[in-house]
Design a protein around this motif. Structure first.
Motif, short mmCIF file in Angstrom:
data_model
loop_
_atom_site.label_atom_id
_atom_site.label_comp_id
_atom_site.label_asym_id
_atom_site.label_seq_id
_atom_site.Cartn_x
_atom_site.Cartn_y
_atom_site.Cartn_z
N GLN A 1 -0.61 -1.45 11.98
CA GLN A 1 -1.74 -2.38 12.10
C GLN A 1 -1.38 -3.60 12.94
OE1 GLN A 1 -4.24 -3.37 8.58
NE2 GLN A 1 -3.59 -5.48 8.91
N ASP B 1 4.69 0.15 7.85
CA ASP B 1 3.24 0.35 7.82
C ASP B 1 2.90 1.68 7.15
OD1 ASP B 1 0.50 1.21 9.06
OD2 ASP B 1 0.68 -0.93 9.52
N LYS C 1 -6.30 3.72 15.78
CA LYS C 1 -5.92 2.62 14.89
C LYS C 1 -5.29 3.10 13.58
CE LYS C 1 -10.51 1.99 12.75
NZ LYS C 1 -10.13 2.37 11.38
N ASP C 2 -5.58 4.33 13.18
CA ASP C 2 -4.99 4.86 11.95
C ASP C 2 -3.66 5.55 12.19
OD1 ASP C 2 -7.18 4.00 10.41
OD2 ASP C 2 -8.30 5.84 10.86
N PHE C 3 -3.19 5.52 13.44
CA PHE C 3 -1.95 6.20 13.78
C PHE C 3 -0.91 5.26 14.38
CE2 PHE C 3 -5.54 9.11 14.25
CZ PHE C 3 -5.19 10.09 13.32
N ASN D 1 0.40 3.52 7.56
CA ASN D 1 -0.17 4.51 8.48
C ASN D 1 0.89 5.37 9.15
OD1 ASN D 1 -2.83 3.76 8.06
ND2 ASN D 1 -2.90 2.36 9.80
N THR D 2 2.06 4.79 9.36
CA THR D 2 3.07 5.47 10.17
C THR D 2 4.37 5.75 9.43
OG1 THR D 2 3.77 3.29 10.98
CG2 THR D 2 2.20 4.52 12.33
#
Length: 296
Positions: A184, A110, A179-181, A112-113
């Motif tokens: 998803q 992902d 949610k951004d960390f 984001n992470t």
């Protein structure tokens, strides 16, 4: 047991539970209890007593609904335990390792992470694993308790609808601040379970406003879109679009598990069947989410 101005219907339910389970039930009003109430039962926690706590801010039929919901959960667990069928969703070193490994791989995939510091990833793995454990331990039986109330205690309908509407807004936004960390996938799967609950209860209660595409602002944009529009690139990147897609699938699975006559006369077999429905929901959802090796 303190009176707390309970309705006759709730008093009858508590008396039924005391008789069926051959145990005392203690009610406590506290300021620090969440709005959905709290059940500390001997069958799960080995506390030696069964306590239902509710918020001091709740009055009237709303209070009765919260207590009734927890009392029905107690009955399902208690009757299952009396039949040597009750099992607490748990995990061992090997299963926890399988879950941790999958979450870690998902953090690498992902965007984001992917570049998150390792110490944060370790913390995230721990928190996500326990989050799904907690939700899967509580949500299915809570859904079933709501169905029983809808079918057996219509006097609580208004309080139930109000509680479900408020609860839906709370549950569907619990992970929004982070949610951004998180990957998803986990936001979507977690919200998908609550979406499925809301879809089922909207159908059972014939309450259109419980439908998440009506009640949840972020999902309202998908209300009148046809399939072709929803498959466009614009929507396919939306985390809420994926929540709807997964939620619809989880709702269909939920309907397969809730295959019981909840309007029949209540007896011990009734609550044993409710518990078996709960087990089926958990097993089906675990398979769908590819988490069947995470817990025991």
């Amino acid at each position: 047991m303190a009176s707390y101005n309970l309705s006759p219907e709730l008093r009858d339910l508590i008396d039924l539970a005391r008789e069926m389970l051959d145990t005392e039930i203690f009610l406590h009003r506290r300021t620090d209890v969440p709005t959905q109430g709290l059940l500390i039962d001997d069958y799960t926690f080995r506390t030696g007593k069964n306590v239902i706590a509710f918020s001091s801010s709740q009055l009237g039929m709303l209070k009765d609904f919260v207590i009734a919901k927890q009392c029905l959960i107690l009955l399902a667990r208690g009757i299952a335990a009396k039949n040597n069928r009750y099992r607490v969703l748990s995990f061992e070193n090997q299963t926890a390792l399988a879950g941790a490994r999958q979450i870690y791989l998902d953090t690498l995939k992902d965007e984001n992470t992917r570049k998150m510091e390792m110490w944060r990833k370790k913390q995230l793995i721990f928190e996500l694993f326990l989050l799904f454990h907690e939700t899967l331990s509580e949500l299915p039986l809570t859904i079933l308790a709501n169905i029983v109330i809808a079918k057996q205690y219509p006097v609580m309908r208004n309080a139930q609808v109000y509680s479900l509407l408020k609860g839906s807004m709370r549950d569907m936004h619990d992970l929004v601040p982070v949610k951004d960390f998180i990957p998803q996938r986990y936001f979507v799967l977690h919200n998908g379970m609550f979406y499925a609950r809301d879809m089922l209860m909207a159908y059972i209660l014939s309450e259109y406003k419980l439908n998440p595409v009506i009640n949840i602002p972020e999902l309202q944009r998908f209300r009148n879109l046809d399939v072709k529009e929803m498959m466009t690139h614009r929507w396919s990147r939306s985390i809420w679009y994926h929540t709807k897609v997964i939620g619809d699938a989880m709702s269909n699975i939920l309907k397969l598990s809730v295959n019981y006559d909840f309007e029949r006369e209540i007896d011990p077999d009734y609550f044993l069947a409710v518990y078996e429905c709960c087990v089926d929901i958990v097993n089906r959802w675990l398979v769908m989410m590819a988490m069947q090796d995470w817990y025991t």
